[in-house]
Design an enzyme around this catalytic site. Structure first.
Site, PDB file in Angstrom:
ATOM      1  N   GLY A  61       0.778  -1.286  -0.069  1.00 38.61           N
ATOM      2  CA  GLY A  61       0.068   0.118   0.035  1.00 38.61           C
ATOM      3  C   GLY A  61       0.845   1.427   0.022  1.00 38.61           C
TER       4      GLY A  61
ATOM      5  N   ASN B 107       1.608   3.009  -2.385  1.00 38.18           N
ATOM      6  CA  ASN B 107       0.888   4.037  -3.568  1.00 38.18           C
ATOM      7  C   ASN B 107      -0.431   4.384  -2.776  1.00 38.18           C
ATOM      8  OD1 ASN B 107       2.043   4.294  -6.194  1.00 38.18           O
ATOM      9  ND2 ASN B 107       2.161   1.863  -5.705  1.00 38.18           N
TER      10      ASN B 107
ATOM     11  N   MET C 132      -4.136  -7.007  -6.720  1.00 37.63           N
ATOM     12  CA  MET C 132      -3.531  -7.845  -7.824  1.00 37.63           C
ATOM     13  C   MET C 132      -4.477  -9.038  -8.327  1.00 37.63           C
ATOM     14  SD  MET C 132      -0.631  -6.478  -8.301  1.00 37.63           S
ATOM     15  CE  MET C 132       0.453  -7.557  -8.815  1.00 37.63           C
TER      16      MET C 132
ATOM     17  N   ILE D  76      -7.261  -9.968 -11.326  1.00 39.89           N
ATOM     18  CA  ILE D  76      -7.714  -9.908 -12.744  1.00 39.89           C
ATOM     19  C   ILE D  76      -9.126  -9.519 -12.673  1.00 39.89           C
ATOM     20  CG2 ILE D  76      -8.020 -10.646 -14.975  1.00 39.89           C
ATOM     21  CD1 ILE D  76      -5.347 -12.003 -14.761  1.00 39.89           C
TER      22      ILE D  76
ATOM     23  N   ASN E  20      -6.296   1.979 -12.944  1.00 40.97           N
ATOM     24  CA  ASN E  20      -5.429   1.097 -12.520  1.00 40.97           C
ATOM     25  C   ASN E  20      -4.065   1.764 -12.722  1.00 40.97           C
ATOM     26  OD1 ASN E  20      -4.311  -1.487 -11.788  1.00 40.97           O
ATOM     27  ND2 ASN E  20      -3.902  -1.843 -14.126  1.00 40.97           N
TER      28      ASN E  20
ATOM     29  N   HIS F 183      -0.302   0.670 -13.329  1.00 43.84           N
ATOM     30  CA  HIS F 183       0.726  -0.643 -13.679  1.00 43.84           C
ATOM     31  C   HIS F 183       2.192  -0.232 -13.910  1.00 43.84           C
ATOM     32  CE1 HIS F 183       1.892  -4.465 -14.862  1.00 43.84           C
ATOM     33  NE2 HIS F 183       1.958  -3.783 -16.158  1.00 43.84           N
TER      34      HIS F 183
ATOM     35  N   ASP G  72      -4.319  -4.983 -17.660  1.00 49.01           N
ATOM     36  CA  ASP G  72      -3.253  -3.690 -17.864  1.00 49.01           C
ATOM     37  C   ASP G  72      -3.192  -2.998 -19.024  1.00 49.01           C
ATOM     38  OD1 ASP G  72      -2.285  -4.061 -15.119  1.00 49.01           O
ATOM     39  OD2 ASP G  72      -0.989  -5.667 -15.781  1.00 49.01           O
TER      40      ASP G  72
ATOM     41  N   GLU H 207       5.966   5.843  -9.659  1.00 48.81           N
ATOM     42  CA  GLU H 207       4.628   5.591  -9.225  1.00 48.81           C
ATOM     43  C   GLU H 207       3.713   6.643  -8.512  1.00 48.81           C
ATOM     44  OE1 GLU H 207       3.839   0.970 -10.143  1.00 48.81           O
ATOM     45  OE2 GLU H 207       4.596   1.329  -7.948  1.00 48.81           O
TER      46      GLU H 207
HETATM   47  C1  GAR Z   1       2.748  -1.230  -7.751  1.00 46.66           C
HETATM   48  O1  GAR Z   1       4.190  -1.397  -8.140  1.00 46.66           O
HETATM   49  C2  GAR Z   1       1.599  -1.345  -8.709  1.00 46.66           C
HETATM   50  O2  GAR Z   1       1.932  -0.800  -9.784  1.00 46.66           O
HETATM   51  C3  GAR Z   1       1.710  -2.867  -9.012  1.00 46.66           C
HETATM   52  O3  GAR Z   1       1.561  -3.308  -7.468  1.00 46.66           O
HETATM   53  C4  GAR Z   1       2.589  -2.610  -6.878  1.00 46.66           C
HETATM   54  C5  GAR Z   1       1.729  -2.416  -5.402  1.00 46.66           C
HETATM   55  O4  GAR Z   1       2.653  -1.636  -4.584  1.00 46.66           O
HETATM   56  N1  GAR Z   1       0.444  -3.239  -9.659  1.00 46.66           N
HETATM   57  C6  GAR Z   1       0.447  -4.118 -10.710  1.00 46.66           C
HETATM   58  O5  GAR Z   1       1.400  -4.884 -11.111  1.00 46.66           O
HETATM   59  C7  GAR Z   1      -0.887  -4.135 -11.451  1.00 46.66           C
HETATM   60  N2  GAR Z   1      -0.822  -5.250 -12.565  1.00 46.66           N
HETATM   61  P1  GAR Z   1       1.939  -1.089  -3.386  1.00 46.66           P
HETATM   62  O6  GAR Z   1       1.173  -1.967  -2.548  1.00 46.66           O
HETATM   63  O7  GAR Z   1       3.254  -0.435  -2.448  1.00 46.66           O
HETATM   64  O8  GAR Z   1       1.379   0.115  -3.635  1.00 46.66           O
END
Ligand code: GAR
Length: 199
Positions: free
Chosen positions: A12, A14, A94, A96, A111, A113, A153, A182
């Site tokens: 989390g 992001n 994570m 689909i 989303n 990615h 994605d 990100e």
């Molecule tokens: C992030 O890098 C995001 O882009 C990726 O999961 C991570 C979550 O990190 N998402 C994907 O790969 C979607 N296909 P976080 O839990 O630290 O935010």
């Protein structure tokens, strides 16, 4: 104030970037709920610290009851809709998602990615880019924020950022650079979307 629901599965970081941007006034929205498919996702603690309601909806009980992926997605859509969101952000969610989730929330799901459009879709976008770099196929990767469609994605792009891969990068240093990118891109993409919906 726009109502934002954030879906997560893990750390989390992001989500934290969104919560910080809301707290500082950079985003003129409110995170009304954080929903995880994993009870152990650390992002749930981040939400609680910020005083945001959390929900956990795992797939396992559905699977055990012989119910389908679509049943789960429909239940997830219902849960999300109960918070009356203007915007739903998949920030490291994570799973689909099928049209059973996407259709009722069409046009409201963003989303994040960790790759550029059309490159390295799926669960390991960073690792796949790093392997391609090691094979000499790419010298950069990136990050994107896009509207969700049933293809994984993919979908109309809101924002992208290119991330160079350096000669002496390890997977860890590349991951760090991508995550920093990100956190910035996701907040600016949400800001852009919220502002354009106010026009
Ligand atoms: C992030 O890098 C995001 O882009 C990726 O999961 C991570 C979550 O990190 N998402 C994907 O790969 C979607 N296909 P976080 O839990 O630290 O935010």
């Amino acid at each position: 104030m726009a109502r934002i629901v954030v879906l997560i599965s893990g750390s989390g970081t992001n989500l934290q970037a969104i919560l910080d941007a809301v707290a500082s006034g950079r985003l003129s929205g409110e995170v009304v709920a954080v929903i995880s498919n994993r009870g152990k996702a650390y992002g749930l603690e981040r939400a609680k610290k910020a005083g945001v309601p959390t929900e956990v909806l795992g797939f396992l009980p559905f699977k055990r009851a012989g119910r389908s992926r679509e049943d789960y997605d429909a239940a997830l859509a219902e849960l999300v809709q109960s918070y009356e969101p203007d915007l739903v952000v998949l920030a490291g969610f994570m799973r689909i998602l099928t049209p059973a989730f996407i259709d009722p929330l069409q046009g409201r799901i963003l989303n994040l990615h960790p790759a550029l459009p059309g490159q390295f879709p799926g669960a390991d976008g960073i690792g796949d880019a790093f392997k391609a770099f090691q094979r000499g196929e790419v010298d950069h990767t990136g990050v994107m924020v896009h509207w969700v469609i049933p293809e994984v994605d993919a979908g109309p792009v809101v924002a992208t950022a290119v991330v160079p891969i350096e000669e002496n990068d390890t997977l860890e240093t590349l991951e760090e650079r991508i995550h920093r990118t990100e956190h910035e891109l996701l907040v600016s993409a949400i800001d852009q979307v919220l502002r354009s919906s106010n026009d």
